[in-house]
Design an enzyme around this catalytic site. Structure first.
Site, PDB file in Angstrom:
ATOM      1  N   ASN A 162      39.055   6.614  55.042  1.00 32.05           N
ATOM      2  CA  ASN A 162      39.255   6.835  56.325  1.00 32.05           C
ATOM      3  C   ASN A 162      37.995   6.001  57.140  1.00 32.05           C
ATOM      4  OD1 ASN A 162      38.245   9.072  54.675  1.00 32.05           O
ATOM      5  ND2 ASN A 162      36.941   9.621  56.603  1.00 32.05           N
ATOM      6  N   GLY A 182      45.957  17.883  57.624  1.00 32.69           N
ATOM      7  CA  GLY A 182      45.783  17.631  56.231  1.00 32.69           C
ATOM      8  C   GLY A 182      44.721  18.222  55.659  1.00 32.69           C
ATOM      9  N   SER A 215      49.352  13.874  57.402  1.00 38.41           N
ATOM     10  CA  SER A 215      48.826  14.662  58.778  1.00 38.41           C
ATOM     11  C   SER A 215      49.464  13.962  60.061  1.00 38.41           C
ATOM     12  CB  SER A 215      47.309  14.672  58.781  1.00 38.41           C
ATOM     13  OG  SER A 215      46.769  15.044  60.096  1.00 38.41           O
ATOM     14  N   CYS A 261      26.090  13.907  61.653  1.00 39.82           N
ATOM     15  CA  CYS A 261      24.821  14.262  62.419  1.00 39.82           C
ATOM     16  C   CYS A 261      24.505  15.396  62.320  1.00 39.82           C
ATOM     17  CB  CYS A 261      25.246  14.007  64.022  1.00 39.82           C
ATOM     18  SG  CYS A 261      24.960  12.188  64.293  1.00 39.82           S
ATOM     19  N   GLN A 290      45.363   8.753  55.683  1.00 39.01           N
ATOM     20  CA  GLN A 290      45.147   7.520  56.759  1.00 39.01           C
ATOM     21  C   GLN A 290      46.218   6.446  56.294  1.00 39.01           C
ATOM     22  OE1 GLN A 290      43.051   7.113  59.144  1.00 39.01           O
ATOM     23  NE2 GLN A 290      41.771   9.036  58.987  1.00 39.01           N
ATOM     24  N   HIS A 302      48.541  14.119  63.388  1.00 39.46           N
ATOM     25  CA  HIS A 302      47.997  13.521  64.390  1.00 39.46           C
ATOM     26  C   HIS A 302      47.490  12.180  64.136  1.00 39.46           C
ATOM     27  CE1 HIS A 302      43.494  14.345  63.459  1.00 39.46           C
ATOM     28  NE2 HIS A 302      44.266  15.119  62.667  1.00 39.46           N
ATOM     29  N   THR A 355      54.474  31.989  60.751  1.00 38.21           N
ATOM     30  CA  THR A 355      55.873  31.598  61.232  1.00 38.21           C
ATOM     31  C   THR A 355      55.419  30.011  61.567  1.00 38.21           C
ATOM     32  OG1 THR A 355      55.874  33.602  62.242  1.00 38.21           O
ATOM     33  CG2 THR A 355      57.311  32.016  63.518  1.00 38.21           C
TER      34      THR A 355
END
Ligand SMILES: Cc1ncc(COP(=O)(O)O)c(C=O)c1O
Length: 392
Positions: A155, A70, A203, A328, A183, A205, A241
């Site tokens: 998200n 993504g 995306s 963070c 998402q 995953h 590739t």
């Protein structure tokens, strides 16, 4: 065993997807650009994956450009359109991006702004939904944007945006729209044509496919400047590739997501409602964007006086994986830009926790989270900390 409630960060690989990938990490090898039989074989697999990914969002296979994920697809959309416009016009242009976008949209937009583009941000209401009136007035202005980038679902909060409505307005003004559907895809029905957008990011995953694969869907009315130059793969838009095993996995995951969409949606929605019913017992808890239409799997909430990072670590110690909304740094945390855009105070935003449910999540896992939260809320040390925070 952990209770994994961080599916918006990444999903586990579906074992059926892994099965589909395995041959391409072993006996089936080749470069899809090679003319010989090895090349033809993997080219066939690539074509099939392209069809599967296109089908998930009702697009045509020729509209799919595979990327590494993504992040790359969003970069290709923002920088690809901007670079192409700059090259043809010779001047800097104007972008409008959502204030609640993922950093992989915000940062490329920021880069354009450092290169002299005018970048504006579309705000959201208190429920995290884009402000349609503000959008109309930006488009009615004398110098409308050259590209709009607005996500389909957020998200953090899971808020689903009125994208079809927004892109219809943009079309009236001949302004192209990119949407980050990372998402949304695999959790709610997503239709590229019906949304009326020009570019869409996906995306792998996030929908039980492997890491390292994604796609930019393009209606091909916009010229994009490639961001990776080389052998001219992906019709010259993305040299390199092709990562066949990952792309085959993405295709298989997309096909399963489409087949199982209704059942996954109902399952996750029931668990989300169970979690929210549990959270509703505690007056210290605020569920963010609760009145908005949201992804069926996402609950972001704050607990008065309990720092999100601390809650996250305490939950982790009890075997529960969630995420917090804050960014963070070594010595401090910044409140989430999404919650800040919604007008949530920094104090409350810093308590945010996001639980994102998956297709394999069970009622027992939701109850586990609720039980542990109850322990934390009843812990006198936490109450003392909460009291200190509210006095401060
Ligand atoms: C809304 C959104 N866009 C883009 C991305 C980036 O996707 P990838 O991890 O495939 O680069 C994410 C990942 O968290 C996301 O949530």
């Amino acid at each position: 065993m952990t209770t994994y409630l961080d599916h918006n960060a990444t999903t586990p690989l579906d074992p059926r997807v892994r099965e589909a990938m395995l041959p391409y990490m072993g006996e089936l090898y080749g470069n899809a650009s090679s003319v010989h039989r090895h090349g033809r074989l993997v080219r066939g697999a690539l074509d099939r994956a392209r069809e599967q990914v296109a089908a998930l969002v009702g697009a045509h296979p020729s509209q799919v450009t595979f990327t590494s994920g993504g992040t790359e697809a969003n970069n290709l959309a923002i920088k690809g359109v901007s670079d192409a416009l700059r090259a043809t016009r010779g001047t800097e242009g104007r972008l409008l991006v959502g204030a609640i976008e993922h950093p992989c949209v915000l940062d490329p937009a920021d880069l354009q702004s450092r290169l002299g583009w005018q970048v504006d941000y579309l705000g959201v209401d208190q429920q995290g939904r884009f402000d349609i009136k503000a959008f109309e007035s930006v488009l009615n202005a004398s110098n409308p944007p050259d590209l709009v980038s607005l996500m389909l679902a957020n998200n953090e909060t899971g808020a689903i945006q009125p994208l079809a409505e927004l892109s219809a307005i943009a079309r009236q003004h001949h302004v192209p729209v990119h949407t980050d559907a990372t998402q949304a895809a695999g959790k709610i029905p997503v239709d590229f044509e019906a949304l009326g957008v020009h570019l869409m990011t996906l995306s792998s995953h996030k929908l039980y496919g492997p890491l390292g694969a994604g796609a930019l869907i393009s209606d091909k009315t916009l010229t994009l400047s490639p961001q990776l130059h080389g052998g001219g793969h992906e019709r010259g838009l993305r040299s390199g590739t092709e990562n066949i095993a990952a792309i085959v996995g993405f295709g298989a995951a997309a096909e399963l997501a489409l087949q199982e969409l209704d059942q996954r949606h109902a399952h996750m929605r029931a668990l989300r409602d169970r979690l929210e019913r549990g959270l509703a017992q505690w007056p210290q808890v605020t569920v963010f964007a609760q009145a908005a239409e949201r992804l069926p799997n996402t609950v972001q909430f704050g607990i008065d006086g309990m720092h999100g990072e601390t809650t996250l670590m305490k939950l982790d110690m009890k075997g529960i994986a969630v995420s917090s909304g804050s960014a963070c740094h070594a010595d401090h945390a910044d409140p989430s830009h999404v919650l800040t855009a919604m007008g949530v105070s920094a104090d409350l935003a810093l308590t945010a926790i996001r639980a994102s449910i998956g297709k394999e999540t069970t009622e027992a896992e939701i109850d586990h989270l609720l039980r542990v939260l109850e322990q934390l809320l009843n812990d006198p040390l936490n109450s003392a900390a909460a009291a200190r925070v509210s006095q401060a």
